[in-house]
Design a protein around this motif. Structure first.
Motif, PDB file in Angstrom:
ATOM      1  N   PHE A   1       0.855  -1.194   0.000  1.00 55.42           N
ATOM      2  CA  PHE A   1       0.000   0.000   0.000  1.00 55.42           C
ATOM      3  C   PHE A   1       0.888   1.240   0.000  1.00 55.42           C
ATOM      4  CE2 PHE A   1      -3.224  -2.883   1.956  1.00 55.42           C
ATOM      5  CZ  PHE A   1      -4.226  -2.694   1.008  1.00 55.42           C
TER       6      PHE A   1
ATOM      7  N   LYS B   1      -0.630   4.272  -0.407  1.00 56.90           N
ATOM      8  CA  LYS B   1      -1.560   5.062   0.412  1.00 56.90           C
ATOM      9  C   LYS B   1      -2.640   4.112   0.888  1.00 56.90           C
ATOM     10  CE  LYS B   1      -0.641   9.352  -2.023  1.00 56.90           C
ATOM     11  NZ  LYS B   1       0.440   8.747  -2.813  1.00 56.90           N
ATOM     12  N   ARG B   2      -2.796   4.021   2.190  1.00 59.13           N
ATOM     13  CA  ARG B   2      -3.770   3.097   2.752  1.00 59.13           C
ATOM     14  C   ARG B   2      -5.188   3.604   2.498  1.00 59.13           C
ATOM     15  NH1 ARG B   2      -0.764   2.929   8.493  1.00 59.13           N
ATOM     16  NH2 ARG B   2      -0.414   5.101   7.828  1.00 59.13           N
TER      17      ARG B   2
ATOM     18  N   TRP C   1      -7.445   4.110  -2.517  1.00 58.15           N
ATOM     19  CA  TRP C   1      -6.138   3.706  -2.003  1.00 58.15           C
ATOM     20  C   TRP C   1      -5.172   3.642  -3.176  1.00 58.15           C
ATOM     21  CZ3 TRP C   1     -10.199   0.451  -2.869  1.00 58.15           C
ATOM     22  CH2 TRP C   1      -9.977  -0.725  -3.590  1.00 58.15           C
TER      23      TRP C   1
ATOM     24  N   THR D   1      -1.585   1.513  -4.645  1.00 58.30           N
ATOM     25  CA  THR D   1      -0.633   0.411  -4.506  1.00 58.30           C
ATOM     26  C   THR D   1       0.631   0.715  -5.299  1.00 58.30           C
ATOM     27  OG1 THR D   1      -1.784  -0.703  -6.327  1.00 58.30           O
ATOM     28  CG2 THR D   1      -2.369  -1.356  -4.081  1.00 58.30           C
TER      29      THR D   1
ATOM     30  N   ARG E   1     -13.106  -3.426   4.222  1.00 56.64           N
ATOM     31  CA  ARG E   1     -11.679  -3.631   3.992  1.00 56.64           C
ATOM     32  C   ARG E   1     -11.466  -3.702   2.485  1.00 56.64           C
ATOM     33  NH1 ARG E   1     -10.271  -9.947   5.686  1.00 56.64           N
ATOM     34  NH2 ARG E   1     -11.635 -10.960   4.131  1.00 56.64           N
TER      35      ARG E   1
ATOM     36  N   SER F   1      -6.299  -4.933   3.578  1.00 53.27           N
ATOM     37  CA  SER F   1      -6.202  -3.861   4.568  1.00 53.27           C
ATOM     38  C   SER F   1      -6.872  -4.285   5.868  1.00 53.27           C
ATOM     39  CB  SER F   1      -6.852  -2.591   4.030  1.00 53.27           C
ATOM     40  OG  SER F   1      -8.266  -2.731   4.005  1.00 53.27           O
TER      41      SER F   1
ATOM     42  N   SER G   1      -0.068  10.055   4.853  1.00 56.79           N
ATOM     43  CA  SER G   1       0.431   9.245   5.979  1.00 56.79           C
ATOM     44  C   SER G   1       0.030   9.838   7.327  1.00 56.79           C
ATOM     45  CB  SER G   1       1.952   9.083   5.878  1.00 56.79           C
ATOM     46  OG  SER G   1       2.272   8.251   4.779  1.00 56.79           O
TER      47      SER G   1
ATOM     48  N   TRP H   1      -3.914   9.708   7.770  1.00 57.40           N
ATOM     49  CA  TRP H   1      -4.633   8.447   7.610  1.00 57.40           C
ATOM     50  C   TRP H   1      -5.433   8.020   8.841  1.00 57.40           C
ATOM     51  CZ3 TRP H   1      -3.985   3.350   9.595  1.00 57.40           C
ATOM     52  CH2 TRP H   1      -4.786   2.395   8.971  1.00 57.40           C
TER      53      TRP H   1
ATOM     54  N   ARG I   1      -9.227   7.133   7.387  1.00 59.09           N
ATOM     55  CA  ARG I   1      -9.668   5.739   7.232  1.00 59.09           C
ATOM     56  C   ARG I   1     -11.123   5.563   7.677  1.00 59.09           C
ATOM     57  NH1 ARG I   1      -8.292   2.117  12.072  1.00 59.09           N
ATOM     58  NH2 ARG I   1      -8.128   0.518  10.462  1.00 59.09           N
TER      59      ARG I   1
END
Length: 755
Positions: A309, A311-312, A327, A329, A374, A382, A449, A452, A456
């Protein structure tokens, strides 16, 4: 200008302790300060390559050092790793007169974390120089003094001329395998031009970096990439924030990554950021126009990163019946979201397209309902997270606002963690989420980051700032209603408007016409409250660079529209790095620019309707419950800075009984007269009965007078300064600052004493 010295590829790491091609050796020695050294006669002898461990025994303490400098060489003298509250400042003297500071400007604070930086410096004459290091901070403690450089100007000019394209072509083109070339910009206003051959579709990565004994802030480069016709196709000033032994600091070297559009010869142009020919002068010790650097260029297809990831998963654009989950990858992969009322999920949205930036819209959801979710891409899964769909009109809700979160990722992270504790339904950022929108890595490092933990579980909206620069990454990483940089939506019984003040907003422009129509729209008319967000404030009370007090264009074009009946309720801005609240024609104007960028502390505006301004990292919390609203400004430490309790009725909006809006107001309103000769009167607003400390400081932050402002009730009080120091001596004419402090809060006004 290029040197003849090359090293193997080093990425962004500095080359240290190496032998140069011309026979010089970089010396690196750590030595301890020897006390006493409070005067020039007691100065410690140091040499190029030394890093000195030193300690201030008190505020205002001074340490003296002496060293040999050659007028044919370039040097760097900086402080690093200072303790909390310590702020070293530099004064420089030639051996013949240790009372006359030869620096024409202060270099304090230029090295990040309150450290000084004298960089790319070529002394006017050879001999012994004395450095007086003064603690302009608020506490005693340690710091380190670093003296490096010492390479001759002859060595640095070995490959001149290379200031134009014809001269550049006489030199060998840049290697395209990542080798680092040692180079330097000298004299002032110098420009270095390099060339390389490239094929359409190739990715070029070119960067300047610290080499030999240099640090990430020793040279401030500005780099441009030009196509075969000499047109600028990419540019970059600073690389952005990096973790160092002195804490988070901005890397002032440059980096560009670009896909080559066509076959041909391309050029890289490097100069110092401060360049009078480029319009970024004047040049002085505080704004240096010279310095050494390394330049490295890599051309080709980058080696693949392992699947992970980048960016989550984060939430975007929530509605009563849907939400977007995004998100990123490191490698192209499929997109799958599992969701449901609990961790068994049970429902799936799947897209087999192989992409890096994933955007999945979930539809057909129930209003005001919490779901678990998820995401899965390739082998990645995730952790479980939750979201709630948009609420019914009658449901109370909470949102948070913060802005200017770029640069200092540690402070940004602390602000976000405090916001998470308030469990907002949605959140809005007022812009400047990155230092440079064209630098891909900054989007992860400076925004996604640290943000997050909030994103989330909470949908986040962003009003684009000037530092984003309308970069395509803004539109790639966010999913907002079109055209994405300005739009509106309803949440609960409120109407939210996001604007882009980087683009035209004057009457007749597309954005102005859209806003005019939106304010009259059925969606807006059925909302009880209207909140507007854009980056540039109409009024600003503080700004560390002189001359800025808000955007006159916003005052001229947008404010009349927003204050037109029925006027909006709140306008949230950033740009100024502080917290400010004002009330103008029934509209509350909030600046919430304390999300992570370096705080503004100097009072430059004098707007009577701005009731409070504070230099603190913070965020805002707004609770809406039908016709009632509670607004709070909360510090990074979780303490309440300011609040409003409002109730809306058919007759308008009024403050509720017992509103703490007045009791929390604090600040220096003005100094009058200013400039002054005899004495000046400082007008303060105190939030309650008590005493405020008022410190008069010089431009180096040294306290020259300690005053007390006392009040028996909340409201306005006055204190006079007669232009004298604590010992009763008349201070020299010049600029001074009055710093008022009240229970951890601070307000500053600038004063000018004249003869």
């Amino acid at each position: 200008m290029m040197t003849g010295y090359r090293r193997a590829a080093v990425g962004l790491a500095a080359l240290v302790a190496v032998t140069l091609g011309w026979g010089s050796t970089v010396r690196a020695t750590v030595v301890n300060e020897s006390e006493p050294n409070d005067f020039a006669a007691q100065a410690n002898e140091i040499a190029v390559g030394d890093t000195v461990r030193a300690t201030f025994s008190s505020t205002g303490d001074a340490d003296w050092f002496v060293f040999e400098w050659d007028s044919t060489k370039m040097y760097y003298l900086t402080s690093i790793e200072n303790a909390q509250g310590v702020a070293p400042d530099l004064q420089l003297f030639y051996e013949s007169d240790t009372t006359q500071n030869i620096l024409t400007t202060s270099v304090a604070g230029r090295n990040g974390q309150n450290n000084f930086r004298l960089s790319g410096y070529v002394p006017a004459r050879s001999g012994r120089y004395y450095a007086k290091i003064v603690n302009a901070g608020t506490a005693a403690g340690g710091y380190r003094l670093r003296l490096v450089g010492g390479r001759t100007l002859t060595e640095l000019q070995v490959h001149e001329p290379d200031n134009d394209y014809v001269a550049a072509l006489r030199h060998h083109g840049l290697d395209t395998n990542g080798d680092t070339l040692v180079a330097a910009i000298y004299p002032n206003n110098d420009v270095d031009i390099y060339w390389f051959q490239a094929t359409a579709g190739q990715t070029v990565r070119v960067f300047t970096c610290p080499v030999l004994d240099l640090d990430i802030r020793d040279t401030d480069t500005f780099m441009e990439l030009l196509d075969p016709l000499g047109r600028v196709i990419a540019q970059n000033d600073d690389r952005g924030n990096e973790a160092t032994s002195s804490g988070p600091r901005n890397n002032t070297f440059s980096a560009i990554e670009k896909v080559i559009p066509a076959n041909g010869r391309y050029y890289v142009r490097v100069r110092c950021y401060y360049n009078e020919d480029a319009g970024t002068g004047p040049i002085n010790e505080n704004r240096p126009g010279t310095g050494e650097y390394g330049i490295s260029l890599w051309l080709g297809t980058p080696p693949p990163k392992p699947m992970a990831f980048e960016k989550r998963p984060y939430l975007q654009n929530v509605k009563e019946d849907g939400i977007t989950i995004m998100w990123e990858t490191t490698q192209p992969a499929d997109s799958k979201v599992e969701y449901g009322p609990d961790t068994t999920y049970g429902q799936v949205v799947y897209d087999s397209s192989l992409v890096k930036i994933h955007e999945v819209r979930i539809k057909g959801l129930d209003p005001q309902t919490t779901y678990h979710y998820r995401v899965l891409s390739d082998t990645l899964v995730s952790p479980d997270a939750t979201f709630r769909t948009a609420i019914y009109v009658s449901t109370p809700f909470r949102f948070t606002v913060w802005g200017d979160s770029r640069t200092d990722t540690a402070s940004h992270g602390r602000v976000v963690r405090q916001m998470v504790r308030w469990h907002p339904d949605i959140a809005v950022n007022t812009g400047d989420v990155v230092t440079n929108g064209d630098v891909y890595q900054q989007w992860s490092d400076e925004f996604f980051s640290p943000a997050w933990p909030l994103m989330r579980n909470t949908p986040v909206y962003v009003s684009i700032g000037n530092h984003e620069g309308n970069a395509h990454w803004f539109y790639d990483f966010f999913s907002f209603p079109p055209p994405e940089d300005y739009f509106s939506f309803n949440y609960g019984n409120a109407h939210f408007i996001i604007l882009d003040t980087n683009k035209p907003y004057y009457p007749g422009s597309a954005q102005y016409n859209w806003l005019d129509a939106d304010l009259k729209s059925p969606e807006r008319r059925k909302a009880t409250w209207t909140f507007v967000f854009f980056h540039h404030p109409p009024w600003s009370q503080q700004w560390d660079s002189p001359g800025y007090s808000g955007e006159s264009g916003v005052r001229r074009d947008l404010v009349p529209l927003l204050e037109r009946e029925p006027h909006v309720d709140f306008v949230f801005n950033g740009h100024t790095h502080d917290y400010e609240r004002g009330l103008h024609n029934g509209v509350y104007y909030i600046i919430t620019g304390g999300g992570g960028a370096a705080l503004d502390r100097v009072k430059t505006g004098d707007w009577p309707h701005i009731a409070i301004w504070l230099s603190q990292y913070h965020f805002c919390v707004v609770d809406v419950n039908g016709n009632d609203l509670v607004f709070q400004a909360v510090s990074v430490h979780g303490t309440l800075l300011d609040s409003l309790h409002l109730h809306k009725s058919a007759s308008g909006v009024v403050a509720s009984q017992g509103s703490p809006a007045t009791p929390t107001t604090f600040g220096i309103k003005k100094a009058y007269p200013n400039p002054f000769q005899g004495k000046t009167r400082l007008t303060l607003q105190l939030p309650a009965a008590g005493t405020a400390d008022v410190l008069v400081t010089d431009v180096l932050g040294r306290v020259v007078r300690h005053l007390k402002a006392r009040a028996t009730t909340s409201g306005v009080t006055h204190v006079f300064w007669d232009g004298r120091d604590q010992a009763g001596r008349l201070v020299p004419a010049g600029v001074y600052f009055a710093v008022a402090r009240w229970h951890g809060r601070q307000s500053v006004v600038k004063m000018l004493r004249i003869e």
